[in-house]
Design a protein around this motif. Structure first.
Motif, mmCIF file in Angstrom:
data_model
loop_
_atom_site.group_PDB
_atom_site.id
_atom_site.type_symbol
_atom_site.label_atom_id
_atom_site.label_comp_id
_atom_site.label_asym_id
_atom_site.label_seq_id
_atom_site.Cartn_x
_atom_site.Cartn_y
_atom_site.Cartn_z
ATOM 1 N N GLU A 9 -16.973 2.355 -3.549
ATOM 2 C CA GLU A 9 -17.116 3.777 -3.854
ATOM 3 C C GLU A 9 -16.191 4.260 -4.961
ATOM 4 N N TYR A 10 -15.003 3.656 -5.079
ATOM 5 C CA TYR A 10 -14.034 4.141 -6.073
ATOM 6 C C TYR A 10 -13.032 3.059 -6.429
ATOM 7 N N THR A 11 -12.289 3.290 -7.526
ATOM 8 C CA THR A 11 -11.209 2.423 -7.959
ATOM 9 C C THR A 11 -9.974 3.289 -8.166
ATOM 10 N N ILE A 38 -8.765 10.846 -1.042
ATOM 11 C CA ILE A 38 -8.972 9.404 -1.244
ATOM 12 C C ILE A 38 -7.630 8.679 -1.284
ATOM 13 N N LEU A 39 -6.646 9.246 -2.014
ATOM 14 C CA LEU A 39 -5.335 8.608 -2.130
ATOM 15 C C LEU A 39 -4.614 8.570 -0.775
ATOM 16 N N GLY A 43 -3.774 5.186 1.649
ATOM 17 C CA GLY A 43 -2.372 4.914 1.942
ATOM 18 C C GLY A 43 -1.509 4.792 0.707
ATOM 19 N N VAL A 44 -2.035 5.206 -0.433
ATOM 20 C CA VAL A 44 -1.277 5.127 -1.678
ATOM 21 C C VAL A 44 -0.176 6.183 -1.693
ATOM 22 N N VAL A 45 -0.514 7.392 -1.277
ATOM 23 C CA VAL A 45 0.465 8.477 -1.188
ATOM 24 C C VAL A 45 0.475 8.996 0.235
ATOM 25 N N LYS A 46 1.599 9.576 0.618
ATOM 26 C CA LYS A 46 1.712 10.166 1.953
ATOM 27 C C LYS A 46 1.534 11.665 1.833
ATOM 28 N N GLN A 47 0.892 12.229 2.831
ATOM 29 C CA GLN A 47 0.672 13.660 2.837
ATOM 30 C C GLN A 47 1.966 14.353 3.255
ATOM 31 N N ALA A 48 2.370 15.322 2.460
ATOM 32 C CA ALA A 48 3.575 16.079 2.782
ATOM 33 C C ALA A 48 3.269 17.029 3.926
#
Length: 103
Positions: A9-11, A38-39, A43-48
């Motif tokens: 679906e995405y890169t 998506i990020l 697991g690329v970024v953590k939600q604040a």
């Protein structure tokens, strides 16, 4: 750009600046809330997580303290109004006696 994760679906790319880019399967860049979701899912970024603001409730002892200055203010104003009235005749009295002496 460095490829971090590739799906059907995405890169997800990481730029040299450290920021991320998400490209859809149709080769169009994905932005906004969809990119963020998506990020986070990848697991690329953590939600604040926003910390709840502490609710300050005034203590029982503090409430009367706040009311006391409000009541004292009119008394101070009354004293302030009386003080100039008392000073004016005292200042005028020596000036009158000085005028009388010169005559």
């Amino acid at each position: 750009m460095k490829v971090l994760q590739k799906t059907d679906e995405y890169t997800i790319y990481q730029k040299r600046s450290g920021r991320y880019a998400v490209e859809g399967a149709d080769k169009k860049i994905i932005n906004g809330d969809e990119k963020v979701s998506i990020l986070i899912a990848a697991g690329v970024v953590k939600q604040a997580v926003a910390k709840p603001a502490p609710v300050e409730e005034p203590a029982v002892d503090e409430a009367p303290v706040e009311e006391a200055p409000a009541e004292a203010a009119p008394e101070e104003e009354a004293v302030a109004e009386e003080a100039p009235a008392d000073e004016t005749p005292a200042e005028a009295a020596p000036a009158e006696s000085a005028d009388e002496e010169t005559k």
